[in-house]
Design an enzyme around this catalytic site. Sequence first.
Site, PDB file in Angstrom:
ATOM      1  N   HIS A  24       0.832  -1.196   0.000  1.00  0.00           N
ATOM      2  CA  HIS A  24       0.000   0.000   0.000  1.00  0.00           C
ATOM      3  C   HIS A  24       0.870   1.249   0.000  1.00  0.00           C
ATOM      4  CE1 HIS A  24      -2.868   2.813   2.219  1.00  0.00           C
ATOM      5  NE2 HIS A  24      -3.536   2.482   1.122  1.00  0.00           N
ATOM      6  N   HIS A  66      -0.716  10.370  -2.747  1.00  0.00           N
ATOM      7  CA  HIS A  66      -1.965   9.864  -2.184  1.00  0.00           C
ATOM      8  C   HIS A  66      -3.136  10.749  -2.565  1.00  0.00           C
ATOM      9  CE1 HIS A  66      -4.983   8.324   0.426  1.00  0.00           C
ATOM     10  NE2 HIS A  66      -4.942   9.321   1.275  1.00  0.00           N
TER      11      HIS A  66
END
Length: 340
Positions: A24, A66
């Site tokens: 991730h 992100h």
Amino acid sequence: MRIFLALAALALAVPAQAQLIIAHRGASGERPEHTLAAYERAIDAGADFIEPDLVVTKDLVLVARHENELSDTTDVGSRDEFTDRRRNKEIDGRLVNGWFAEDFTLPELRTLRARERLPDLRRANARYDGLYQVPTLAEIIALVRAKEAERGHRIGLYPELKHPTFLLTQGIDSVDLLVTALGKKGLDTADAPVFIQSFEVAPLKRLDKLTDARLVQLVSAEGGPADEAAATYAEMLTATGLGEIAKYADAIGAELRLIAGTDGRPTGLVEQAHGAGLKVHAWTLRKENAFLPESLRTGNDPAVAGDYAAAWGVLAAAGVDGVFTDDPALAAPLRRSARP
């Protein structure tokens, strides 16, 4: 607590299929997220896929952050030369103030340096602040190819398109940019080690017509897709909704609490999704107490590592096909068998 721990111990003992390890944002539990250092660390730890969240620069280059807002993960807020770039934008119905990737050219963005997004929880990661640039998708693919040659096996790419509908209103077609980029590298085929994910629906339906790469509908325990105001994720996870998802996607990426309850028992979502022909990838398993259920925490410090192995075992027992994790080095010894 005893019930939960007993179930977790059982989960580690019973056979189940191997799970994909999806890094991730890279090994973001060890390095600032979405940096080449975090991706390489993840690959060396045994990740099957690395996950870059993709935003777009003013000159239409896909880069990994992100969010398109840059202040949480770069030093842009301390750069006097970019003070006048700060602004307000309404993104997916939420007012956001800051500096946005789409307002910077790639050369401008390259002058910024990455920093740890969660310095209070990941104090060691903050030691790397200022060392790394924002990477482009092209650089990430080049790293993957280099590491494949070094390690002797394929390494997957699992990009997420961030706010594609919002960007389209700004004249930026991130779907087209990604399809073109993957096609140039031969990564747009059904057998390529690629999953493309989004919380939105229309971009995935478009992608289904434009590429043979596997597609993943992200779902959360709350809310709904930003591009479909009348829809909720809860409705999308009914039997009918899962059948609709299966018409354009190959898997769902589901929040952990959709997979198992606070007692560790499976909710039944994995079985239902499998019945619809969809794989299930769970997000996001992290080691810190702050992200674990109370029964799996160690002490009271939110930054201290809790019982990551038990949490992994619960997900494995639920039958998930893959796990997004910030800590692939912890995940690799726990998976059921060798690389899937």
